[in-house]
Design a protein around this motif. Structure first.
Motif, PDB file in Angstrom:
ATOM      1  N   ALA A  41      17.445 -10.077 -14.853  1.00 57.03           N
ATOM      2  CA  ALA A  41      18.209  -9.813 -16.077  1.00 57.03           C
ATOM      3  C   ALA A  41      18.966  -8.490 -15.972  1.00 57.03           C
ATOM      4  N   ASP A  42      20.025  -8.386 -16.726  1.00 54.80           N
ATOM      5  CA  ASP A  42      20.751  -7.121 -16.862  1.00 54.80           C
ATOM      6  C   ASP A  42      20.054  -6.349 -17.989  1.00 54.80           C
ATOM      7  N   LEU A  43      19.048  -5.581 -17.614  1.00 56.58           N
ATOM      8  CA  LEU A  43      18.212  -4.902 -18.607  1.00 56.58           C
ATOM      9  C   LEU A  43      19.007  -3.935 -19.467  1.00 56.58           C
ATOM     10  N   ALA A  44      19.952  -3.221 -18.875  1.00 47.72           N
ATOM     11  CA  ALA A  44      20.763  -2.268 -19.659  1.00 47.72           C
ATOM     12  C   ALA A  44      21.531  -3.004 -20.750  1.00 47.72           C
ATOM     13  N   GLN A  45      22.088  -4.150 -20.420  1.00 53.11           N
ATOM     14  CA  GLN A  45      22.840  -4.928 -21.406  1.00 53.11           C
ATOM     15  C   GLN A  45      21.930  -5.422 -22.530  1.00 53.11           C
ATOM     16  N   LEU A  46      20.671  -5.712 -22.182  1.00 55.33           N
ATOM     17  CA  LEU A  46      19.715  -6.182 -23.176  1.00 55.33           C
ATOM     18  C   LEU A  46      19.059  -5.041 -23.955  1.00 55.33           C
ATOM     19  N   GLY A  47      19.282  -3.805 -23.521  1.00 50.77           N
ATOM     20  CA  GLY A  47      18.666  -2.666 -24.190  1.00 50.77           C
ATOM     21  C   GLY A  47      17.207  -2.492 -23.815  1.00 50.77           C
ATOM     22  N   LEU A  48      16.837  -2.921 -22.606  1.00 53.60           N
ATOM     23  CA  LEU A  48      15.451  -2.846 -22.147  1.00 53.60           C
ATOM     24  C   LEU A  48      15.340  -1.965 -20.911  1.00 53.60           C
ATOM     25  N   THR A  49      14.118  -1.541 -20.637  1.00 52.43           N
ATOM     26  CA  THR A  49      13.830  -0.806 -19.406  1.00 52.43           C
ATOM     27  C   THR A  49      12.835  -1.613 -18.583  1.00 52.43           C
ATOM     28  N   THR A  50      12.776  -1.287 -17.307  1.00 55.51           N
ATOM     29  CA  THR A  50      11.795  -1.925 -16.428  1.00 55.51           C
ATOM     30  C   THR A  50      10.389  -1.662 -16.943  1.00 55.51           C
ATOM     31  N   GLU A  51      10.134  -0.461 -17.426  1.00 59.96           N
ATOM     32  CA  GLU A  51       8.804  -0.094 -17.921  1.00 59.96           C
ATOM     33  C   GLU A  51       8.404  -0.978 -19.093  1.00 59.96           C
ATOM     34  N   GLN A  52       9.330  -1.190 -20.043  1.00 64.01           N
ATOM     35  CA  GLN A  52       9.020  -2.058 -21.181  1.00 64.01           C
ATOM     36  C   GLN A  52       8.657  -3.458 -20.706  1.00 64.01           C
ATOM     37  N   CYS A  53       9.454  -3.988 -19.794  1.00 59.93           N
ATOM     38  CA  CYS A  53       9.260  -5.356 -19.309  1.00 59.93           C
ATOM     39  C   CYS A  53       8.017  -5.487 -18.456  1.00 59.93           C
ATOM     40  N   ASP A  54       7.640  -4.419 -17.779  1.00 61.11           N
ATOM     41  CA  ASP A  54       6.432  -4.422 -16.956  1.00 61.11           C
ATOM     42  C   ASP A  54       5.183  -4.415 -17.839  1.00 61.11           C
ATOM     43  N   GLN A  55       5.295  -3.835 -19.027  1.00 61.72           N
ATOM     44  CA  GLN A  55       4.144  -3.707 -19.915  1.00 61.72           C
ATOM     45  C   GLN A  55       3.917  -4.913 -20.807  1.00 61.72           C
ATOM     46  N   VAL A 107      -5.149  -9.613 -22.603  1.00 64.65           N
ATOM     47  CA  VAL A 107      -4.610 -10.536 -21.600  1.00 64.65           C
ATOM     48  C   VAL A 107      -3.661  -9.790 -20.660  1.00 64.65           C
ATOM     49  N   ALA A 108      -2.791  -8.950 -21.204  1.00 60.96           N
ATOM     50  CA  ALA A 108      -1.828  -8.213 -20.372  1.00 60.96           C
ATOM     51  C   ALA A 108      -2.551  -7.313 -19.367  1.00 60.96           C
ATOM     52  N   ARG A 109      -3.619  -6.653 -19.797  1.00 62.16           N
ATOM     53  CA  ARG A 109      -4.368  -5.773 -18.891  1.00 62.16           C
ATOM     54  C   ARG A 109      -5.161  -6.540 -17.842  1.00 62.16           C
ATOM     55  N   ASN A 110      -5.532  -7.764 -18.161  1.00 56.70           N
ATOM     56  CA  ASN A 110      -6.423  -8.539 -17.286  1.00 56.70           C
ATOM     57  C   ASN A 110      -5.755  -9.763 -16.669  1.00 56.70           C
ATOM     58  N   ARG A 111      -4.447  -9.848 -16.727  1.00 61.63           N
ATOM     59  CA  ARG A 111      -3.756 -11.055 -16.261  1.00 61.63           C
ATOM     60  C   ARG A 111      -4.006 -11.339 -14.781  1.00 61.63           C
ATOM     61  N   HIS A 112      -4.265 -10.319 -13.990  1.00 60.69           N
ATOM     62  CA  HIS A 112      -4.549 -10.546 -12.571  1.00 60.69           C
ATOM     63  C   HIS A 112      -5.916 -11.188 -12.351  1.00 60.69           C
ATOM     64  N   ARG A 113      -6.783 -11.126 -13.354  1.00 59.35           N
ATOM     65  CA  ARG A 113      -8.124 -11.709 -13.252  1.00 59.35           C
ATOM     66  C   ARG A 113      -8.192 -13.126 -13.814  1.00 59.35           C
ATOM     67  N   LEU A 114      -7.192 -13.528 -14.543  1.00 55.76           N
ATOM     68  CA  LEU A 114      -7.202 -14.826 -15.204  1.00 55.76           C
ATOM     69  C   LEU A 114      -6.786 -15.935 -14.232  1.00 55.76           C
ATOM     70  N   PRO A 115      -7.172 -17.176 -14.520  1.00 49.78           N
ATOM     71  CA  PRO A 115      -6.772 -18.277 -13.639  1.00 49.78           C
ATOM     72  C   PRO A 115      -5.254 -18.299 -13.447  1.00 49.78           C
ATOM     73  N   GLY A 116      -4.838 -18.347 -12.219  1.00 48.73           N
ATOM     74  CA  GLY A 116      -3.412 -18.336 -11.911  1.00 48.73           C
ATOM     75  C   GLY A 116      -2.861 -16.951 -11.696  1.00 48.73           C
ATOM     76  N   GLY A 117      -3.628 -15.929 -12.037  1.00 50.18           N
ATOM     77  CA  GLY A 117      -3.186 -14.556 -11.841  1.00 50.18           C
ATOM     78  C   GLY A 117      -3.195 -14.186 -10.367  1.00 50.18           C
ATOM     79  N   THR A 118      -2.396 -13.214 -10.021  1.00 51.12           N
ATOM     80  CA  THR A 118      -2.338 -12.730  -8.639  1.00 51.12           C
ATOM     81  C   THR A 118      -2.551 -11.232  -8.625  1.00 51.12           C
ATOM     82  N   ALA A 119      -2.819 -10.699  -7.447  1.00 52.18           N
ATOM     83  CA  ALA A 119      -3.015  -9.253  -7.317  1.00 52.18           C
ATOM     84  C   ALA A 119      -1.772  -8.489  -7.749  1.00 52.18           C
ATOM     85  N   ALA A 120      -0.593  -9.070  -7.546  1.00 47.94           N
ATOM     86  CA  ALA A 120       0.652  -8.395  -7.933  1.00 47.94           C
ATOM     87  C   ALA A 120       0.682  -8.106  -9.427  1.00 47.94           C
TER      88      ALA A 120
END
Length: 130
Positions: A41-55, A107-120
């Protein structure tokens, strides 16, 4: 007014799977709202930052207003086909909204532990392998 956009983490397997559910089961028509990984996505055009989207999941309304996390989920439900809009309204009710926020953050903090989650999913975007 532009098309609302749901922005998710494309490096997260759970987020990617859920985005497919949104596009195939919840959204009535592609013209209702767009769904895209923040990495494409064009985050600047959407008014978002990578940090917001990562969280958290992000919803950018047609008017440019941004909602995150459980509020983004509520907007998705409200913009979806029946019978999902009432779920969005319920998620916005004061007591339920508070519980939804706690559940979303867990869920956001533990998504890597949930079924289908990955280390990434457990790494900040800057530390993920390409």
């Amino acid at each position: 007014m532009t098309l609302p956009v749901l922005v998710y983490d494309g490096d997260c397997a759970i987020c990617t799977k859920l985005s497919r559910v949104v596009t195939t089961r919840l959204r009535a028509r592609p013209e209702d709202f767009a769904v895209t990984a923040y990495q494409h996505a064009d985050l600047a055009q959407l008014g978002l930052t990578t940090e917001q989207c990562d969280q958290a999941l992000q919803w950018v309304g047609g008017d440019g207003d941004v909602s995150s996390g459980e509020d983004a989920v509520a907007h998705v439900f409200c913009a979806s086909r029946m019978p999902f809009p009432p779920l969005g309204w319920i998620l916005q009710a004061p007591g339920i909204h508070a519980v939804a926020g706690v559940a979303y953050r867990w869920v956001a903090r533990n998504r890597h532990r949930l079924p289908g989650g990955t280390a990434a999913c457990s790494l900040p975007a800057a530390d993920r392998p390409n």
